[in-house]
Design a protein around this motif. Structure first.
Motif, PDB file in Angstrom:
ATOM      1  N   ILE A 143       1.061  -1.458   0.105  1.00 19.58           N
ATOM      2  CA  ILE A 143      -0.227   0.046   0.072  1.00 19.58           C
ATOM      3  C   ILE A 143       0.940   0.762   0.314  1.00 19.58           C
ATOM      4  O   ILE A 143       1.992   1.480   1.079  1.00 19.58           O
ATOM      5  N   GLY A 144       0.236   2.419  -1.140  1.00 23.17           N
ATOM      6  CA  GLY A 144       1.175   3.681  -1.134  1.00 23.17           C
ATOM      7  C   GLY A 144       2.339   3.100  -1.759  1.00 23.17           C
ATOM      8  O   GLY A 144       3.175   4.710  -2.103  1.00 23.17           O
ATOM      9  N   ARG A 145       2.935   2.188  -2.237  1.00 24.29           N
ATOM     10  CA  ARG A 145       4.441   2.362  -2.788  1.00 24.29           C
ATOM     11  C   ARG A 145       4.099   1.178  -3.983  1.00 24.29           C
ATOM     12  O   ARG A 145       4.732   1.719  -5.210  1.00 24.29           O
ATOM     13  N   ASP A 146       3.603   0.558  -4.355  1.00 19.48           N
ATOM     14  CA  ASP A 146       2.787  -0.209  -5.787  1.00 19.48           C
ATOM     15  C   ASP A 146       2.068   0.528  -6.583  1.00 19.48           C
ATOM     16  O   ASP A 146       0.777   0.934  -6.778  1.00 19.48           O
ATOM     17  N   PRO A 147       2.661   1.157  -7.798  1.00 15.18           N
ATOM     18  CA  PRO A 147       1.610   1.321  -8.509  1.00 15.18           C
ATOM     19  C   PRO A 147       0.377   0.845  -9.168  1.00 15.18           C
ATOM     20  O   PRO A 147      -0.873   1.620  -9.616  1.00 15.18           O
ATOM     21  N   ASP A 148       0.489  -0.044  -9.446  1.00 18.50           N
ATOM     22  CA  ASP A 148      -0.552  -1.471  -9.433  1.00 18.50           C
ATOM     23  C   ASP A 148      -1.754  -1.922  -8.567  1.00 18.50           C
ATOM     24  O   ASP A 148      -2.410  -2.200  -9.907  1.00 18.50           O
ATOM     25  N   ILE A 149      -1.655  -1.080  -7.498  1.00 18.87           N
ATOM     26  CA  ILE A 149      -2.881  -1.367  -6.640  1.00 18.87           C
ATOM     27  C   ILE A 149      -2.874   0.205  -6.595  1.00 18.87           C
ATOM     28  O   ILE A 149      -4.206   0.344  -5.312  1.00 18.87           O
ATOM     29  N   ASP A 150      -2.762   1.032  -7.474  1.00 19.72           N
ATOM     30  CA  ASP A 150      -3.091   2.388  -6.980  1.00 19.72           C
ATOM     31  C   ASP A 150      -4.193   2.448  -8.268  1.00 19.72           C
ATOM     32  O   ASP A 150      -3.581   3.415  -8.841  1.00 19.72           O
ATOM     33  N   MET A 151      -5.064   2.644  -8.031  1.00 21.44           N
ATOM     34  CA  MET A 151      -5.960   2.320  -9.367  1.00 21.44           C
ATOM     35  C   MET A 151      -6.991   2.788  -8.709  1.00 21.44           C
ATOM     36  O   MET A 151      -8.035   3.733  -7.175  1.00 21.44           O
ATOM     37  N   GLU A 152      -7.918   4.420 -10.078  1.00 18.76           N
ATOM     38  CA  GLU A 152      -9.280   5.209  -9.556  1.00 18.76           C
ATOM     39  C   GLU A 152     -10.341   4.064  -9.732  1.00 18.76           C
ATOM     40  O   GLU A 152     -11.289   4.087  -9.135  1.00 18.76           O
ATOM     41  N   ALA A 153      -9.900   2.872 -10.614  1.00 19.59           N
ATOM     42  CA  ALA A 153     -11.366   2.448 -11.085  1.00 19.59           C
ATOM     43  C   ALA A 153     -11.910   1.046 -10.041  1.00 19.59           C
ATOM     44  O   ALA A 153     -12.665   0.651  -9.958  1.00 19.59           O
ATOM     45  N   LEU A 154     -10.780   0.436  -8.682  1.00 14.86           N
ATOM     46  CA  LEU A 154     -10.750  -0.397  -8.550  1.00 14.86           C
ATOM     47  C   LEU A 154     -10.340  -0.504  -7.124  1.00 14.86           C
ATOM     48  O   LEU A 154      -9.047   0.429  -7.127  1.00 14.86           O
ATOM     49  N   SER A 155     -10.380  -0.505  -5.778  1.00  6.55           N
ATOM     50  CA  SER A 155      -9.782  -1.037  -4.862  1.00  6.55           C
ATOM     51  C   SER A 155      -9.040  -2.469  -4.432  1.00  6.55           C
ATOM     52  O   SER A 155     -10.070  -3.230  -4.939  1.00  6.55           O
ATOM     53  N   PHE A 156      -7.882  -2.431  -3.500  1.00  6.37           N
ATOM     54  CA  PHE A 156      -7.907  -3.773  -3.873  1.00  6.37           C
ATOM     55  C   PHE A 156      -7.359  -3.791  -2.093  1.00  6.37           C
ATOM     56  O   PHE A 156      -6.632  -4.658  -1.633  1.00  6.37           O
ATOM     57  N   ASP A 157      -7.885  -2.423  -1.632  1.00  7.54           N
ATOM     58  CA  ASP A 157      -7.501  -2.680   0.433  1.00  7.54           C
ATOM     59  C   ASP A 157      -9.387  -1.784   0.501  1.00  7.54           C
ATOM     60  O   ASP A 157      -9.904  -1.403  -0.289  1.00  7.54           O
ATOM     61  N   GLU A 158      -9.849  -2.793   1.610  1.00  8.06           N
ATOM     62  CA  GLU A 158     -11.177  -1.908   1.918  1.00  8.06           C
ATOM     63  C   GLU A 158     -11.345  -0.481   3.244  1.00  8.06           C
ATOM     64  O   GLU A 158     -12.425   0.068   2.564  1.00  8.06           O
ATOM     65  N   GLU A 159     -10.617  -0.202   2.830  1.00 11.94           N
ATOM     66  CA  GLU A 159      -9.869   1.426   3.691  1.00 11.94           C
ATOM     67  C   GLU A 159     -10.001   2.206   2.346  1.00 11.94           C
ATOM     68  O   GLU A 159     -10.601   3.513   2.068  1.00 11.94           O
ATOM     69  N   ASN A 160      -9.143   2.156   0.822  1.00 10.96           N
ATOM     70  CA  ASN A 160      -8.974   2.715   0.084  1.00 10.96           C
ATOM     71  C   ASN A 160     -10.997   2.632  -0.437  1.00 10.96           C
ATOM     72  O   ASN A 160     -11.349   3.760  -1.530  1.00 10.96           O
ATOM     73  N   ALA A 161     -11.117   1.693  -0.367  1.00  9.30           N
ATOM     74  CA  ALA A 161     -12.909   1.606  -1.012  1.00  9.30           C
ATOM     75  C   ALA A 161     -13.604   2.058  -0.340  1.00  9.30           C
ATOM     76  O   ALA A 161     -14.663   2.649  -1.009  1.00  9.30           O
ATOM     77  N   ARG A 162     -14.132   2.398   1.164  1.00  6.61           N
ATOM     78  CA  ARG A 162     -14.517   3.348   1.546  1.00  6.61           C
ATOM     79  C   ARG A 162     -13.857   5.029   0.950  1.00  6.61           C
ATOM     80  O   ARG A 162     -14.980   5.114   1.895  1.00  6.61           O
ATOM     81  N   ARG A 163     -13.076   4.893   0.454  1.00  4.22           N
ATOM     82  CA  ARG A 163     -12.616   6.685   0.294  1.00  4.22           C
ATOM     83  C   ARG A 163     -13.214   6.966  -0.920  1.00  4.22           C
ATOM     84  O   ARG A 163     -13.494   8.107  -1.356  1.00  4.22           O
TER      85      ARG A 163
END
Length: 364
Positions: A143-163
């Protein structure tokens, strides 16, 4: 060999650092792996293989283009468009391997090959992709380091999904089911990001790269529209870009999506960081189909290893992981897609209970 079952392979967040290992154990494991593959000659370049691959891809491209000219004004041109989408993805695999120094011993030659093929043929900014992909390799699924899980369309962790808010929140709640349709837009997104990066004042793109990407993304569509007309030409380009994006997404997604997500606070040794966040895909023809990405664990441990050597390296790595009691995941392509969909749906629905992942639990 210790592997994940379907239930065990699901993703969770590694929120705490692992327990203290025995002195020098992680470093010793890494050194032992490197020494073994070096002694086996698996890091030696295979230039002949890659030149042969380029020759085959070039011949296929020539046949597809010739077929397009012979067909003329016909909706069968959409089959040609789909074929080009597949071929451009195969060329992208070659550019990916050149970027990892797998083709030539000279870094300059690899960069030139990656630029000419990756930018000149597929229309992707080589410098932008290199920067993005290098950050991914350094910290996969972190989290915060891998650009492949930092997407606008998809969330890969629940905290990001809630935002997520508005339309993105609606998409996120159904992201597992929408995953495959969204991949159809991957190619368009890659082209747009490439153009933005190539012409950014702070971007690392060279003059040659800017020329290549401009010619590729203007001349090719212009020729298509002039030959087929606005309507059929637009449909041709749409199918080609959609197939390219879908094929790219279907090849890269199985490697890490649905595997453990590492929290920003966690610290893992190199071998565990790469092995626990990656999965291999087994099955006949997958090495050709996925451009060697099916051996993702070995690729992350030895990024410069040529594609033909990955299968032998997997035998070595699997045994080392067994001895070190590090879970080593191999699965089929359909099973990997099923796990990705389940995981994305779970995250999108803000599930209270994270997936049960023994590997993550052991490292907590």
């Amino acid at each position: 060999m210790q592997t994940f079952s379907d239930r065990q392979a699901a993703t969770t967040t590694l929120a705490k650092p692992p327990p203290a290992a025995e002195p020098d154990q992680p470093e010793s494991l890494h050194r032992a792996l490197i020494k073994t593959v070096q002694n086996a000659g698996l890091l030696n370049r295979r230039r002949g293989f890659y030149l042969g691959l380029l020759a085959v891809l070039g011949a296929c491209l020539g046949m597809v283009v010739t077929g397009g000219f012979l067909i003329g004004q016909s909706w069968f041109q959409l089959l040609i468009a789909a074929g080009l989408g597949v071929l451009f993805t195969q060329f992208a695999f070659f550019a990916h391997e050149a970027a990892h120094r797998q083709v030539f011993a000279s870094g300059r030659k690899n960069d030139l090959a990656g630029l000419l093929v990756g930018t000149g043929i597929t229309g992707i900014s080589y410098s932008w992709w290199m920067s993005k992909h290098s950050r991914h390799h350094a910290n996969p699924n972190k989290i915060g380091r891998d650009p492949d899980i930092d997407m606008e369309a998809l969330s890969f962790d629940e905290e990001n999904a809630r935002r997520k808010k508005g339309l993105w929140a609606v998409i996120t709640r159904r992201q597992g089911y929408l995953f495959f349709p969204l991949l159809l837009f991957t190619g368009l997104g890659l082209h747009l990001d490439s153009v933005r990066s190539a012409y950014s004042r702070s971007g690392p793109a060279t003059i040659l790269e800017r020329i290549l990407i401009t010619v590729r993304l203007t001349l090719y569509p212009t020729i298509v529209i002039l030959l087929l007309g606005p309507g059929m030409g637009a449909a041709f380009l749409g199918v080609q870009v959609a197939v390219f994006g879908l094929y790219m997404g279907l090849s890269f997604a199985p490697n890490h999506k649905g595997m453990p997500i590492i929290s920003a606070r966690s610290k893992l040794d190199f071998v565990r960081k790469q092995v626990l966040t990656s999965r291999n895909i087994r099955g006949f023809g997958t090495t050709t189909l996925m451009g060697g990405l099916n051996y993702q664990i070995e690729h992350h441990l030895f990024p410069s290893m040529p594609r033909p050597h990955l299968r032998r390296a997997a035998i070595i790595v699997r045994e080392h992981c067994r001895q070190a009691k590090i879970p080593y995941l191999e699965t089929s392509l359909p099973a990997s897609y099923a796990r990705i969909v389940r995981y994305l749906n779970r995250v999108g629905l803000h599930a209270r209970d994270p997936f049960d992942c023994p590997a993550a639990r052991n490292l907590a």
